[in-house]
Design a protein around this motif. Structure first.
Motif, mmCIF file in Angstrom:
data_model
loop_
_atom_site.group_PDB
_atom_site.id
_atom_site.type_symbol
_atom_site.label_atom_id
_atom_site.label_comp_id
_atom_site.label_asym_id
_atom_site.label_seq_id
_atom_site.Cartn_x
_atom_site.Cartn_y
_atom_site.Cartn_z
ATOM 1 N N HIS A 70 0.846 -1.199 0.000
ATOM 2 C CA HIS A 70 0.000 0.000 0.000
ATOM 3 C C HIS A 70 0.885 1.254 0.000
ATOM 4 O O HIS A 70 1.433 1.645 1.036
ATOM 5 N N GLU A 71 1.005 1.889 -1.166
ATOM 6 C CA GLU A 71 1.955 2.988 -1.333
ATOM 7 C C GLU A 71 1.621 4.206 -0.478
ATOM 8 O O GLU A 71 2.519 4.980 -0.138
ATOM 9 N N GLN A 72 0.368 4.380 -0.074
ATOM 10 C CA GLN A 72 0.050 5.501 0.811
ATOM 11 C C GLN A 72 0.816 5.399 2.130
ATOM 12 O O GLN A 72 1.178 6.417 2.731
ATOM 13 N N LEU A 73 1.044 4.168 2.600
ATOM 14 C CA LEU A 73 1.660 3.962 3.908
ATOM 15 C C LEU A 73 3.165 4.183 3.881
ATOM 16 O O LEU A 73 3.796 4.259 4.937
ATOM 17 N N ARG A 74 3.757 4.254 2.696
ATOM 18 C CA ARG A 74 5.197 4.541 2.583
ATOM 19 C C ARG A 74 5.373 5.891 1.900
ATOM 20 O O ARG A 74 6.071 6.042 0.904
ATOM 21 N N SER A 75 4.731 6.882 2.463
ATOM 22 C CA SER A 75 4.755 8.241 1.936
ATOM 23 C C SER A 75 5.035 9.224 3.064
ATOM 24 O O SER A 75 4.796 8.934 4.237
ATOM 25 N N LEU A 76 5.536 10.376 2.696
ATOM 26 C CA LEU A 76 5.635 11.516 3.585
ATOM 27 C C LEU A 76 4.749 12.629 3.040
ATOM 28 O O LEU A 76 4.473 12.679 1.831
ATOM 29 N N PHE A 77 4.291 13.508 3.923
ATOM 30 C CA PHE A 77 3.446 14.634 3.514
ATOM 31 C C PHE A 77 4.197 15.929 3.805
ATOM 32 O O PHE A 77 4.641 16.163 4.946
ATOM 33 N N ILE A 150 -5.367 10.774 7.237
ATOM 34 C CA ILE A 150 -5.062 11.305 5.907
ATOM 35 C C ILE A 150 -4.810 10.184 4.905
ATOM 36 O O ILE A 150 -4.902 10.389 3.693
ATOM 37 N N VAL A 151 -4.507 8.962 5.393
ATOM 38 C CA VAL A 151 -4.310 7.815 4.498
ATOM 39 C C VAL A 151 -5.278 6.683 4.801
ATOM 40 O O VAL A 151 -5.110 5.567 4.294
ATOM 41 N N SER A 152 -6.307 6.937 5.599
ATOM 42 C CA SER A 152 -7.125 5.814 6.053
ATOM 43 C C SER A 152 -8.566 6.240 6.264
ATOM 44 O O SER A 152 -8.852 7.376 6.644
ATOM 45 N N ASP A 153 -9.474 5.303 6.015
ATOM 46 C CA ASP A 153 -10.852 5.403 6.472
ATOM 47 C C ASP A 153 -11.175 4.077 7.163
ATOM 48 O O ASP A 153 -10.285 3.238 7.349
ATOM 49 N N SER A 158 -9.598 -1.626 8.408
ATOM 50 C CA SER A 158 -9.857 -3.065 8.443
ATOM 51 C C SER A 158 -8.974 -3.806 7.454
ATOM 52 O O SER A 158 -8.431 -4.879 7.741
ATOM 53 N N MET A 159 -8.796 -3.226 6.273
ATOM 54 C CA MET A 159 -7.970 -3.832 5.239
ATOM 55 C C MET A 159 -6.510 -3.934 5.695
ATOM 56 O O MET A 159 -5.851 -4.960 5.489
ATOM 57 N N ARG A 295 -11.056 -0.998 -9.319
ATOM 58 C CA ARG A 295 -9.637 -0.659 -9.188
ATOM 59 C C ARG A 295 -9.316 -0.081 -7.808
ATOM 60 O O ARG A 295 -8.175 -0.175 -7.339
ATOM 61 N N LEU A 296 -10.308 0.514 -7.154
ATOM 62 C CA LEU A 296 -10.072 1.101 -5.836
ATOM 63 C C LEU A 296 -10.469 0.181 -4.693
ATOM 64 O O LEU A 296 -10.291 0.541 -3.524
ATOM 65 N N ARG A 297 -10.980 -0.984 -5.015
ATOM 66 C CA ARG A 297 -11.521 -1.871 -3.980
ATOM 67 C C ARG A 297 -10.480 -2.225 -2.924
ATOM 68 O O ARG A 297 -10.779 -2.289 -1.731
ATOM 69 N N ASP A 298 -9.227 -2.470 -3.324
ATOM 70 C CA ASP A 298 -8.187 -2.903 -2.397
ATOM 71 C C ASP A 298 -7.166 -1.806 -2.106
ATOM 72 O O ASP A 298 -6.073 -2.095 -1.613
ATOM 73 N N VAL A 299 -7.511 -0.564 -2.403
ATOM 74 C CA VAL A 299 -6.581 0.545 -2.195
ATOM 75 C C VAL A 299 -6.780 1.122 -0.793
ATOM 76 O O VAL A 299 -7.900 1.433 -0.390
ATOM 77 N N VAL A 300 -5.695 1.265 -0.049
ATOM 78 C CA VAL A 300 -5.740 1.932 1.247
ATOM 79 C C VAL A 300 -5.689 3.437 1.026
ATOM 80 O O VAL A 300 -4.842 3.948 0.290
#
Length: 482
Positions: A70-77, A150-153, A158-159, A295-300
């Protein structure tokens, strides 16, 4: 890692080091983060009680694999040229941290791990993910994976926990995870949102929102203290387990009004707000999910868009009529929910004012595929699931994400009932006031499901045996509208 996206490229072709634009909801959360960087109001957490001996090397690999997937989790803001941006890293950034608590009792284990969930993120340098394992013995621990909103709902949370546990089980068994590839990316979603906003369809949606909201104003419960110009994002939580007979009657009442149980419960809260404030026309926030398409079903990522819903009352409005109107408004909001709620703020001399100070969310736990069973009402933790010889239970964490608004009502619908979670801003409300609001809503919901044809104006706000229990007494507001 077999089966998941390469760690240096997203589904849209972005590579490590690229500065990617944020979505509308991310921009709003970035603004909140910059205004109160020491707040934990946007920390999203599932604490996991683990009984059994944890294979720490396998868990370390699982934490790394989660970020690679999950590329969102290896990001900086960060900010680049005055604009908020997400910088994609070339590999895992967050590492598993192990903290031993030898001799700690049960209460200490829970309290220390709870305090971890309140630690603020440093999104510019540390990223949006933390994973800490608290061990009080070789056989007893609490695992705390925390992500910034900012990277999660809720679906993403749960995912993430499900993927973390599956990866751990594979590594503990000496296997490399072979999960289905994530074909979409959040970068793709943010780019599509930007195109939509600039398109004729996006401009037409903005026009519909302006027309639908014209002449209304945010709902304003009486505050105990004036609202500060700049929120500190500090909060607390009041919890009410809704009475079983009220929960049982809710589906039938909703069907009779030709709407959903959520819309019916929303209408009951709107009715309470109307009676307490005297406002006949006002706005509350409701959630709209933009996680659309396979395409977004498994995207964090955060695909939650909170938008304003309008409520109107007259002296003749019944609960059934209010529920039908709430259902129509929620449907309208969902149809136009692609438009970022942050863009709908009203212009003022000093900037842009929010269109709501309160929101009502539904979390349908009973319809979600959860990696571990939910916590029963009133219990400290849920039933265990098994994972590579471990027994894993979800710890009660109802009190989280506090202080984002004046008041946020989260209705958690589980197989054993509905829990009403009132998270509030402690800068504007005292606990006693929110407890009064919670009790008032419960009474109003009972009246709504037992007497749906009754006029809202005829329902007493207070329990006849406890008139002193009215919310707002002693506060800064003007009191109830009888």
């Amino acid at each position: 890692m077999t089966g998941h996206a390469t760690p240096d490229r997203t589904a849209t072709g972005a590579t490590a080091g690229d500065a990617l634009p944020l979505s509308g909801v991310q921009e709003e959360m970035w603004t909140a983060y910059r205004s109160a960087p020491g707040s934990h109001a946007y920390n999203a957490v599932w604490r996991l009680r683990i009984r059994g001996t944890v294979d720490v090397p396998a868990l370390e690999k699982a934490v790394a694999a989660l970020q690679e997937r999950h590329e969102q989790l290896r990001s900086l803001f960060v900010e680049r040229d005055g604009l908020p941006r997400r910088v994609l890293l070339d590999g895992p950034h967050a590492r598993l941290e192990v903290r031993d608590l030898p001799g700690a009792d049960e209460a200490t284990l829970y309290e220390v791990s709870r305090r971890e969930t309140h630690e603020p993120f440093r999104l510019e340098t540390e990223g949006p993910l933390r994973v800490v394992l608290f061990r009080r013995s070789a056989q007893d621990a609490v695992l705390v994976p925390t992500a910034h909103h900012i990277v999660s709902d809720y679906v993403s949370r749960s995912m993430m926990v499900g993927d973390l546990l599956r990866a751990y089980a594979d590594f503990a068994a000496g296997r490399v995870p072979e999960w289905a590839p994530v074909t979409g990316s959040y970068a793709e979603y943010a780019e599509e949102e930007a195109r939509y906003l600039a398109s004729p369809a996006g401009r037409a949606t903005a026009d519909r929102w302006r027309s639908a909201l014209a002449g209304s104003a945010p709902a304003e419960l009486p505050l105990d203290r004036p609202r500060p110009v700049l929120r500190a994002l500090r909060g607390a939580t009041v919890v009410r387990h809704l009475p079983a007979d009220v929960v049982d009657a809710l589906p039938d009442a909703a069907r009779a009004a030709r709407t959903t149980p959520y819309a019916y419960a929303l209408a009951a809260f709107q009715a309470f707000v109307h009676r307490w404030t005297g406002q006949d026309d006002f706005l509350l926030g409701v959630p709209a999910s933009n996680r659309m398409g396979r395409r977004l079903r498994d995207v964090v990522g955060c695909f939650l868009n909170t938008v304003p819903v309008r409520a109107r009352f007259t002296a003749d409005t019944t609960f059934r009529g209010a529920a039908a109107e709430a259902g129509r408004e929620v449907t309208r909001c969902l149809v136009d929910g692609r438009y970022p709620g942050a863009r709908l703020k009203a212009p003022t001399a000093g900037g842009r004012a929010p269109l709501f100070h309160m929101a009502v969310f539904l979390v349908p736990l009973d319809r979600m595929k959860l990696p571990v069973p939910p916590v029963p009402q009133g219990a400290p933790e849920g039933p265990p699931a098994t994972c590579a010889g471990l027994r894993v239970s979800l710890v009660d964490d109802l009190a989280q994400q506090e202080g984002q608004l004046d008041l946020l009502l989260r209705l958690e619908q589980a197989p054993d009932g509905i829990t009403a979670v009132f998270s509030y801003d402690t800068d504007v409300f005292d606990r006693a006031s929110v407890e009064g609001f919670a009790d008032g809503f419960t009474r109003m919901l009972r009246a709504a499901v037992t007497e749906p044809a009754r006029q809202v104006a005829d329902v007493p706000l207070a329990d006849e045996h406890d008139p002193a229990g009215l919310p707002g007494l002693g506060g800064a507001g003007e009191g109830p509208a009888f």
